[in-house]
Write a protein that holds these residues in place. Structure first.
Motif, PDB file in Angstrom:
ATOM      1  N   ALA A  77       6.019  32.469  57.555  1.00 39.62           N
ATOM      2  CA  ALA A  77       6.381  31.177  57.837  1.00 39.62           C
ATOM      3  C   ALA A  77       6.813  31.316  59.468  1.00 39.62           C
ATOM      4  O   ALA A  77       6.953  30.622  60.201  1.00 39.62           O
ATOM      5  CB  ALA A  77       7.487  30.417  57.249  1.00 39.62           C
ATOM      6  N   GLY A  78       7.376  32.707  59.794  1.00 40.97           N
ATOM      7  CA  GLY A  78       7.897  33.186  60.957  1.00 40.97           C
ATOM      8  C   GLY A  78       9.193  33.961  61.156  1.00 40.97           C
ATOM      9  O   GLY A  78       9.399  34.611  60.087  1.00 40.97           O
ATOM     10  N   TRP A  79       9.359  34.348  62.350  1.00 41.03           N
ATOM     11  CA  TRP A  79      10.413  35.395  62.637  1.00 41.03           C
ATOM     12  C   TRP A  79      11.715  34.766  63.119  1.00 41.03           C
ATOM     13  O   TRP A  79      11.532  33.913  64.120  1.00 41.03           O
ATOM     14  CB  TRP A  79       9.912  36.459  63.741  1.00 41.03           C
ATOM     15  CG  TRP A  79       8.676  37.195  63.029  1.00 41.03           C
ATOM     16  CD1 TRP A  79       7.442  37.059  63.740  1.00 41.03           C
ATOM     17  CD2 TRP A  79       8.744  38.264  62.288  1.00 41.03           C
ATOM     18  NE1 TRP A  79       6.698  37.845  62.829  1.00 41.03           N
ATOM     19  CE2 TRP A  79       7.315  38.834  62.098  1.00 41.03           C
ATOM     20  CE3 TRP A  79       9.738  38.973  61.521  1.00 41.03           C
ATOM     21  CZ2 TRP A  79       6.928  39.897  61.251  1.00 41.03           C
ATOM     22  CZ3 TRP A  79       9.347  40.212  60.579  1.00 41.03           C
ATOM     23  CH2 TRP A  79       8.186  40.644  60.786  1.00 41.03           C
ATOM     24  N   THR A  80      12.683  35.530  62.974  1.00 44.85           N
ATOM     25  CA  THR A  80      14.100  35.175  63.616  1.00 44.85           C
ATOM     26  C   THR A  80      14.509  36.298  64.286  1.00 44.85           C
ATOM     27  O   THR A  80      14.695  37.360  63.419  1.00 44.85           O
ATOM     28  CB  THR A  80      14.983  34.441  62.768  1.00 44.85           C
ATOM     29  OG1 THR A  80      14.538  33.323  62.388  1.00 44.85           O
ATOM     30  CG2 THR A  80      16.278  34.344  63.484  1.00 44.85           C
ATOM     31  N   LEU A  81      14.573  36.478  65.527  1.00 45.01           N
ATOM     32  CA  LEU A  81      15.108  37.938  66.196  1.00 45.01           C
ATOM     33  C   LEU A  81      16.544  37.566  66.880  1.00 45.01           C
ATOM     34  O   LEU A  81      16.710  36.960  67.535  1.00 45.01           O
ATOM     35  CB  LEU A  81      14.117  38.158  67.141  1.00 45.01           C
ATOM     36  CG  LEU A  81      14.595  39.299  68.068  1.00 45.01           C
ATOM     37  CD1 LEU A  81      14.875  40.624  67.254  1.00 45.01           C
ATOM     38  CD2 LEU A  81      13.481  39.767  69.090  1.00 45.01           C
ATOM     39  N   ASP A  82      17.459  38.229  66.187  1.00 41.19           N
ATOM     40  CA  ASP A  82      18.801  38.117  66.827  1.00 41.19           C
ATOM     41  C   ASP A  82      19.408  36.695  66.751  1.00 41.19           C
ATOM     42  O   ASP A  82      20.094  36.158  67.663  1.00 41.19           O
ATOM     43  CB  ASP A  82      19.081  38.714  68.047  1.00 41.19           C
ATOM     44  CG  ASP A  82      18.824  40.338  68.107  1.00 41.19           C
ATOM     45  OD1 ASP A  82      19.155  40.956  67.017  1.00 41.19           O
ATOM     46  OD2 ASP A  82      18.340  40.614  69.120  1.00 41.19           O
TER      47      ASP A  82
END
Length: 190
Positions: A77-82
């Motif tokens: 579904a997606g990425w979260t970076l920091d």
């Protein structure tokens, strides 16, 4: 940028001190400042339904490649970076200029169950179902018709008026009916 001061070597010997030291000049001297390339920790987390690879320690300026892999019944579904959502597919490249934390998210797949009733009846149970759930479909014959069986995903299946289907993909269930026929017996007297 990307390096850290690690100490001094004066006249071939390590000496204590910060970024600035004072040397007494009683002879020719050699002072060397020592630096090391920074390394950063990349922490990865995967939400329910998948895994992510690529965690580790990286040199300043290097590129880390992350790969998200969805488990059966889930989709990436997606990425979260920091803490911030970032765009990218299942493979993500990150330039390492500090410690980073990356989260890969996955969603449970949902599938459409389409139901159809031939002439002579109705069928209930159509809808959207989560991966791994069980759908119940029920056939009802109209007056003058009889239920003759099910066709599920193009193949005849056994079962009565009510059957259950495991939802691991989109499915189609058709209830089949036939028009009743009756025998008329006639008798004639003498």
């Amino acid at each position: 940028e990307g390096y850290s001061f690690t100490g001094w070597t004066v006249d071939g010997e390590a000496v204590e001190g910060g970024l600035e030291i004072t040397l007494g000049m009683t002879a020719p001297r050699t002072a060397q400042a020592n630096f090391t390339l920074n390394q950063y920790e990349l922490v990865t987390n995967a939400g329910t339904g998948g895994t992510v690879s690529g965690a580790g320690t990286y040199d300043h300026g290097s590129v880390a490649t992350l790969v998200a892999s969805a488990e059966e019944g889930y989709s990436f579904a997606g990425w979260t970076l920091d803490g911030t959502e970032v765009s990218g597919g299942e493979n993500l490249e990150i330039e390492m200029t500090s410690d980073r934390t990356v989260q890969a998210s996955f969603t449970l797949n949902q599938y459409e169950l389409v139901t159809d009733a031939g002439t002579g009846g109705t069928v209930s149970g159509a809808g959207t179902y989560d991966h791994g759930s069980v759908a119940t479909v029920v056939a009802s014959a109209e007056e003058g018709y009889s239920f003759t069986g099910w066709t599920v995903d193009g193949e005849a299946v056994e079962g009565g008026l009510e059957i259950t289907l495991g939802m691991t993909a989109p499915r189609t269930a058709q209830a089949n009916f036939t028009l009743n026929q009756y025998e008329l017996v006639t008798n004639a007297g003498t």
